[in-house]
Design a protein around this motif. Structure first.
Motif, PDB file in Angstrom:
ATOM      1  N   ASP A 196      49.150 -11.866  90.733  1.00  0.00           N
ATOM      2  CA  ASP A 196      49.522 -10.866  91.730  1.00  0.00           C
ATOM      3  C   ASP A 196      48.376  -9.915  92.054  1.00  0.00           C
ATOM      4  OD1 ASP A 196      52.297 -11.715  91.765  1.00  0.00           O
ATOM      5  OD2 ASP A 196      52.517 -10.705  89.831  1.00  0.00           O
ATOM      6  N   LEU A 197      47.332  -9.905  91.208  1.00  0.00           N
ATOM      7  CA  LEU A 197      46.288  -8.898  91.338  1.00  0.00           C
ATOM      8  C   LEU A 197      44.954  -9.461  90.884  1.00  0.00           C
ATOM      9  CD1 LEU A 197      45.481  -5.830  91.719  1.00  0.00           C
ATOM     10  CD2 LEU A 197      46.048  -5.546  89.296  1.00  0.00           C
ATOM     11  N   ALA A 198      43.900  -9.175  91.647  1.00  0.00           N
ATOM     12  CA  ALA A 198      42.533  -9.500  91.249  1.00  0.00           C
ATOM     13  C   ALA A 198      41.719  -8.225  91.339  1.00  0.00           C
ATOM     14  CB  ALA A 198      41.934 -10.578  92.139  1.00  0.00           C
ATOM     15  N   LEU A 199      40.944  -7.936  90.290  1.00  0.00           N
ATOM     16  CA  LEU A 199      40.227  -6.675  90.173  1.00  0.00           C
ATOM     17  C   LEU A 199      38.734  -6.910  90.056  1.00  0.00           C
ATOM     18  CD1 LEU A 199      40.071  -3.547  89.439  1.00  0.00           C
ATOM     19  CD2 LEU A 199      40.318  -4.298  87.054  1.00  0.00           C
ATOM     20  N   LEU A 200      37.959  -6.085  90.769  1.00  0.00           N
ATOM     21  CA  LEU A 200      36.513  -6.049  90.606  1.00  0.00           C
ATOM     22  C   LEU A 200      36.101  -4.652  90.171  1.00  0.00           C
ATOM     23  CD1 LEU A 200      34.542  -7.883  93.475  1.00  0.00           C
ATOM     24  CD2 LEU A 200      34.604  -8.450  91.048  1.00  0.00           C
ATOM     25  N   LEU A 201      35.307  -4.583  89.112  1.00  0.00           N
ATOM     26  CA  LEU A 201      34.659  -3.338  88.722  1.00  0.00           C
ATOM     27  C   LEU A 201      33.202  -3.412  89.135  1.00  0.00           C
ATOM     28  CD1 LEU A 201      35.931  -2.732  85.063  1.00  0.00           C
ATOM     29  CD2 LEU A 201      36.971  -1.979  87.216  1.00  0.00           C
ATOM     30  N   SER A 202      32.693  -2.328  89.699  1.00  0.00           N
ATOM     31  CA  SER A 202      31.258  -2.279  89.943  1.00  0.00           C
ATOM     32  C   SER A 202      30.539  -2.276  88.602  1.00  0.00           C
ATOM     33  CB  SER A 202      30.891  -1.043  90.758  1.00  0.00           C
ATOM     34  OG  SER A 202      31.061   0.131  89.984  1.00  0.00           O
ATOM     35  N   ASP A 203      29.271  -2.613  88.624  1.00  0.00           N
ATOM     36  CA  ASP A 203      28.512  -2.689  87.376  1.00  0.00           C
ATOM     37  C   ASP A 203      28.460  -1.334  86.677  1.00  0.00           C
ATOM     38  OD1 ASP A 203      26.866  -4.444  85.657  1.00  0.00           O
ATOM     39  OD2 ASP A 203      25.241  -3.073  86.184  1.00  0.00           O
ATOM     40  N   ASP A 204      28.339  -0.251  87.451  1.00  0.00           N
ATOM     41  CA  ASP A 204      28.299   1.089  86.861  1.00  0.00           C
ATOM     42  C   ASP A 204      29.598   1.406  86.120  1.00  0.00           C
ATOM     43  OD1 ASP A 204      25.784   1.551  87.788  1.00  0.00           O
ATOM     44  OD2 ASP A 204      26.394   2.764  89.509  1.00  0.00           O
ATOM     45  N   VAL A 205      30.720   1.126  86.751  1.00  0.00           N
ATOM     46  CA  VAL A 205      32.013   1.412  86.140  1.00  0.00           C
ATOM     47  C   VAL A 205      32.216   0.535  84.903  1.00  0.00           C
ATOM     48  CG1 VAL A 205      34.511   1.266  86.470  1.00  0.00           C
ATOM     49  CG2 VAL A 205      33.075   2.222  88.270  1.00  0.00           C
ATOM     50  N   PHE A 206      31.860  -0.734  85.014  1.00  0.00           N
ATOM     51  CA  PHE A 206      32.017  -1.661  83.895  1.00  0.00           C
ATOM     52  C   PHE A 206      31.237  -1.182  82.673  1.00  0.00           C
ATOM     53  CE2 PHE A 206      30.314  -5.451  81.669  1.00  0.00           C
ATOM     54  CZ  PHE A 206      31.504  -6.017  81.219  1.00  0.00           C
ATOM     55  N   ARG A 207      30.006  -0.791  82.881  1.00  0.00           N
ATOM     56  CA  ARG A 207      29.164  -0.386  81.748  1.00  0.00           C
ATOM     57  C   ARG A 207      29.590   0.956  81.158  1.00  0.00           C
ATOM     58  NH1 ARG A 207      24.730  -3.520  81.003  1.00  0.00           N
ATOM     59  NH2 ARG A 207      24.344  -5.088  82.602  1.00  0.00           N
ATOM     60  N   SER A 208      30.024   1.871  81.996  1.00  0.00           N
ATOM     61  CA  SER A 208      30.371   3.202  81.495  1.00  0.00           C
ATOM     62  C   SER A 208      31.743   3.247  80.841  1.00  0.00           C
ATOM     63  CB  SER A 208      30.310   4.228  82.631  1.00  0.00           C
ATOM     64  OG  SER A 208      31.248   3.925  83.645  1.00  0.00           O
ATOM     65  N   THR A 209      32.631   2.319  81.162  1.00  0.00           N
ATOM     66  CA  THR A 209      33.983   2.342  80.580  1.00  0.00           C
ATOM     67  C   THR A 209      34.223   1.195  79.606  1.00  0.00           C
ATOM     68  OG1 THR A 209      34.890   1.128  82.487  1.00  0.00           O
ATOM     69  CG2 THR A 209      34.954   3.540  82.573  1.00  0.00           C
ATOM     70  N   VAL A 210      34.001  -0.035  80.064  1.00  0.00           N
ATOM     71  CA  VAL A 210      34.334  -1.203  79.229  1.00  0.00           C
ATOM     72  C   VAL A 210      33.264  -1.444  78.166  1.00  0.00           C
ATOM     73  CG1 VAL A 210      34.843  -3.675  79.226  1.00  0.00           C
ATOM     74  CG2 VAL A 210      35.645  -2.234  81.116  1.00  0.00           C
ATOM     75  N   VAL A 211      31.998  -1.567  78.595  1.00  0.00           N
ATOM     76  CA  VAL A 211      30.919  -1.789  77.633  1.00  0.00           C
ATOM     77  C   VAL A 211      30.788  -0.591  76.697  1.00  0.00           C
ATOM     78  CG1 VAL A 211      28.437  -2.202  77.362  1.00  0.00           C
ATOM     79  CG2 VAL A 211      29.690  -3.322  79.205  1.00  0.00           C
ATOM     80  N   GLY A 212      31.070   0.600  77.200  1.00  0.00           N
ATOM     81  CA  GLY A 212      31.033   1.798  76.374  1.00  0.00           C
ATOM     82  C   GLY A 212      32.186   1.905  75.404  1.00  0.00           C
ATOM     83  N   ARG A 213      33.110   0.930  75.463  1.00  0.00           N
ATOM     84  CA  ARG A 213      34.257   0.857  74.551  1.00  0.00           C
ATOM     85  C   ARG A 213      35.179   2.081  74.686  1.00  0.00           C
ATOM     86  NH1 ARG A 213      32.512  -3.826  74.104  1.00  0.00           N
ATOM     87  NH2 ARG A 213      32.544  -5.043  72.168  1.00  0.00           N
ATOM     88  N   HIS A 214      35.383   2.518  75.914  1.00  0.00           N
ATOM     89  CA  HIS A 214      36.301   3.617  76.168  1.00  0.00           C
ATOM     90  C   HIS A 214      37.678   3.123  76.615  1.00  0.00           C
ATOM     91  CE1 HIS A 214      33.187   6.585  75.629  1.00  0.00           C
ATOM     92  NE2 HIS A 214      32.408   5.938  76.474  1.00  0.00           N
TER      93      HIS A 214
END
Length: 253
Positions: free
Chosen positions: A132-150
């Protein structure tokens, strides 16, 4: 957010989508503890561009809001015939935005629009008709939230894609909630995200145990950083933590 295949619907169906879309987005925000009344929203029929202030809740937007939206869409579509399902493409980006005379202005707004209309999002929904949903994170958002383990998400939950739309080109990170096999294997994703991975043929390293204080065999508090035991705390509103010390530990294993 943009509703997939909106133009193929008749007038009544389009009106229904425009009625239901903001209510689904509001419901997801409430579930995630976010207040969309504080956001600046540009409505464009089957599409919404929402601008929200930087307030420390960005991880919650990436994590909880998307999860609640996927659940709301799943419940909504379960009561509808397949041809009347609402399927959304979503993008989260960050940057400076200016409120202009006819909407929003700024390179961040242009980048968001390009990401939203990129092939990886269309291809993801086509490859996963059950989603039902497909999501794209920009590289900045991905690194600051997901890679940063937040967030509760990991880099392995996403697939690295290249977006090229008109003059825009960038790396982005794709996720299709609930769809299996949408992300590559862990080492490939970790390498793409700039994370450390073992060299080819190197033996896997076991996670070290806590270095307890109080002598051998003791059960004191460990001072060792353990990434697999992170506790994420979201703080809403301004906070002056100058001179503060934050520490969390666990006694024993």
């Amino acid at each position: 957010m943009d509703a997939q295949a909106y133009g193929s619907n008749n007038d009544r169906e389009q009106s229904e989508i425009q009625h239901d879309l903001p209510r689904l987005l509001d419901r997801a925000a409430r579930g995630a503890g976010l207040d969309r009344a504080q956001w600046q929203i540009q409505r464009k029929g089957d599409e919404q561009l929402a601008v929200r202030p930087v307030d420390g809740n960005e991880p919650r937007l990436v994590d909880d809001y998307v999860r609640h939206l996927a659940a709301a869409l799943r419940e909504y579509n379960a009561r509808r015939v397949p041809g009347a399902r609402m399927r959304l493409r979503a993008v989260i980006h960050q940057g400076l935005v200016e409120l202009a005379d006819n909407g929003f202005a700024g390179t961040a707004v242009v980048a968001t629009a390009r990401l939203l209309n990129s092939d990886p999002l269309y291809d993801a929904l086509a490859a996963h008709p059950e989603a039902d949903l497909a999501l794209l994170l920009s590289d900045d958002v991905f690194r600051s939230t997901v890679v940063g383990r937040h967030t509760t998400l990991t880099p392995e939950d996403f697939t690295r894609v290249t977006v090229r739309v008109k003059e825009y080109g960038a790396t982005a990170w794709l996720r299709v909630p609930g769809a299996p096999g949408t992300a590559p294997s862990g080492p490939r994703t970790a390498a793409a995200a700039g994370l450390a991975e073992p060299a080819p043929g190197a033996p896997a390293r076991a996670a070290p145990g806590p270095a307890a204080t109080g002598g051998a065999g003791g059960t004191g508090i460990s001072n060792e950083y353990r990434a697999d035991r992170i506790s994420v705390t979201n703080v809403a509103g301004p906070m002056d933590a100058r001179g503060a010390v934050f520490g969390f530990g666990s006694a024993g294993d």
